[in-house]
Write an enzyme that holds these catalytic residues in place. Structure first.
Site, PDB file in Angstrom:
ATOM      1  N   GLN A 125       0.854  -1.732  -0.061  1.00 62.97           N
ATOM      2  CA  GLN A 125      -0.058   0.531   0.113  1.00 62.97           C
ATOM      3  C   GLN A 125       0.681   1.226   0.019  1.00 62.97           C
ATOM      4  OE1 GLN A 125      -1.319   0.728   4.394  1.00 62.97           O
ATOM      5  NE2 GLN A 125      -1.169  -1.600   4.114  1.00 62.97           N
ATOM      6  N   HIS A 183       0.206   5.954   0.977  1.00 59.46           N
ATOM      7  CA  HIS A 183      -0.976   6.959   1.181  1.00 59.46           C
ATOM      8  C   HIS A 183      -0.660   8.818   0.832  1.00 59.46           C
ATOM      9  CE1 HIS A 183      -1.425   3.600   4.287  1.00 59.46           C
ATOM     10  NE2 HIS A 183      -0.117   3.562   4.517  1.00 59.46           N
ATOM     11  N   GLU A 234       4.201   7.948   8.728  1.00 58.66           N
ATOM     12  CA  GLU A 234       3.980   6.713   9.513  1.00 58.66           C
ATOM     13  C   GLU A 234       5.200   6.767  10.082  1.00 58.66           C
ATOM     14  OE1 GLU A 234       1.138   4.201   7.847  1.00 58.66           O
ATOM     15  OE2 GLU A 234       2.395   2.749   8.017  1.00 58.66           O
ATOM     16  N   HIS A 279       4.713   0.361   1.224  1.00 58.90           N
ATOM     17  CA  HIS A 279       5.206  -0.025   1.743  1.00 58.90           C
ATOM     18  C   HIS A 279       4.208  -1.339   2.859  1.00 58.90           C
ATOM     19  CE1 HIS A 279       2.876   2.421   3.466  1.00 58.90           C
ATOM     20  NE2 HIS A 279       2.230   1.506   4.410  1.00 58.90           N
ATOM     21  N   ARG A 339      -4.083   0.625  -1.984  1.00 57.86           N
ATOM     22  CA  ARG A 339      -4.443  -0.534  -1.674  1.00 57.86           C
ATOM     23  C   ARG A 339      -3.350  -0.664  -3.500  1.00 57.86           C
ATOM     24  NH1 ARG A 339      -8.247  -3.068   0.177  1.00 57.86           N
ATOM     25  NH2 ARG A 339      -8.335  -2.837   2.744  1.00 57.86           N
TER      26      ARG A 339
HETATM   27 ZN    ZN Z   1       0.766   2.158   6.084  1.00 58.01          ZN
END
Ligand code: ZN
Length: 335
Positions: free
Chosen positions: A95, A97, A115, A172, A192
């Site tokens: 995936q 972001h 993240e 990642h 995804r």
């Molecule tokens: Zn993630």
């Protein structure tokens, strides 16, 4: 309020989840496919609730609105960070972001999602997917079309104690056999790219989001190197893993007693192992593995005692959205 604000964790079932959250932290999990503990969250998809004290039963979102002084009046229209513990019993989807700008435009005012991961525990041969080998978006799409995942995706071996910074745009995935504490922007938007052709809980393949993924992915992959800085003292060690636009993340490894000062507007803390006390103005609050709490702005200094290990974080200047204020400023400028 010069006392820590303890929060009740909440849980999300995932097809890749397992039972480690119960085994490691004695949490009362909803099923044997529990993937995520949302430990400190003001996100509408799962809000933390205050566990005790005069604020008990309030959601973190309510606190953010009603008691801004607790957070030092940090300039954001929402609680900016989200702490999770993830039990990857199976591989997560590959995936990516979006960043703030893309998420704000295309995902209803969501924040982007940068993240980072602290590996609490993992299997001996565990690894993650972190980045890719394509040199252009055309090459990326070609390898996706061919299903040539082994050539496209970069795998990295991991061990307990490792830390990874995953900026928005980075391809990642956590892989099976990994227990992770994740500190992220408060966002729930994931694109995804590949889901191993699995079926979701409803018996259908989970949706892929290749077009959006292609728009936000960083090509070629650039790895942001994390160089933890360790400050050793007799009472314990403080490791600073990352200090970036959105957040700073520390490990507080307390051996017997450590006095600390508030380094920011407020601090998020999660006990990953051990037990002890946090002491504020002479009052002791016991803390143990699996506890999560916020150290409010009013707690400018405090002591942690015991043999206890925590991951702590605080937001930095870009760590929120000042949506209303910005648009007001723009309106004024337009006049
Ligand atoms: Zn993630």
């Amino acid at each position: 309020m010069k006392q820590p604000i303890f929060l009740k964790p909440l849980f999300q079932e995932r097809i890749w989840g397992g039972t480690k959250l119960s085994k490691a932290y004695s949490y009362n999990i909803p099923s044997s496919q529990t993937g995520e503990c949302w430990a400190i969250s003001g996100h509408p998809n799962g809000q933390s609730i205050v566990a005790s004290g005069y604020l008990a039963e309030k959601t973190l979102g309510e606190l953010w609105e009603e008691q801004p002084a607790l957070f030092g009046h940090f300039n954001s229209d929402r609680f900016p960070l989200l702490t999770k513990i993830l039990d990857a019993n199976e591989d997560l989807s590959v995936q990516v972001h979006p960043d703030d700008e893309y998420a704000n435009t295309f995902e209803n005012g969501e924040l982007g999602k940068t993240e980072c991961w602290y590996i609490i525990d993992c299997d001996e041969d565990a690894e993650i997917i972190f980045g890719h080998h394509a040199n252009s978006k055309e090459e990326f799409m070609y390898l996706v079309g061919e299903g040539n995942w082994s050539e496209l995706l970069q795998r990295v071996k991991i061990k307990a104690g490792d830390f990874f910074y995953v900026p928005s745009g980075t391809i990642h995935a956590l892989c099976r056999g990994t227990l992770v504490l994740e500190t992220q922007q408060s966002s729930d938007t994931t694109y995804r790219v590949y889901d191993y052709d699995r079926l979701g809980q409803d018996g259908k393949p989970r949706e892929l989001h290749l077009n959006k993924a292609l728009e936000v992915i960083t090509v070629p992959h650039t790895a942001t190197k994390v160089e933890p800085a360790v400050a050793q003292t007799l009472g314990g060690n403080i490791t600073t893993f990352v200090e970036e636009d959105y957040f700073t993340v520390y490990k507080w490894d307390i051996k017997n007693s450590l006095s600390l000062t508030q380094e920011a507007y407020f601090t998020l803390a999660s006990v990953i192992s051990g037990e002890g006390e946090i002491i504020s103005e002479g009052t002791e609050y016991s803390i143990r593995s699996g506890d999560h709490f916020i150290i409010p702005n009013q707690m400018q200094s405090f002591t942690i005692r015991g043999n206890v290990q925590l991951i702590a974080s605080h937001p930095n200047s870009k760590g929120g959205r000042q949506g209303d204020m910005e648009s007001t400023a723009r309106e004024v400028a337009n006049v």
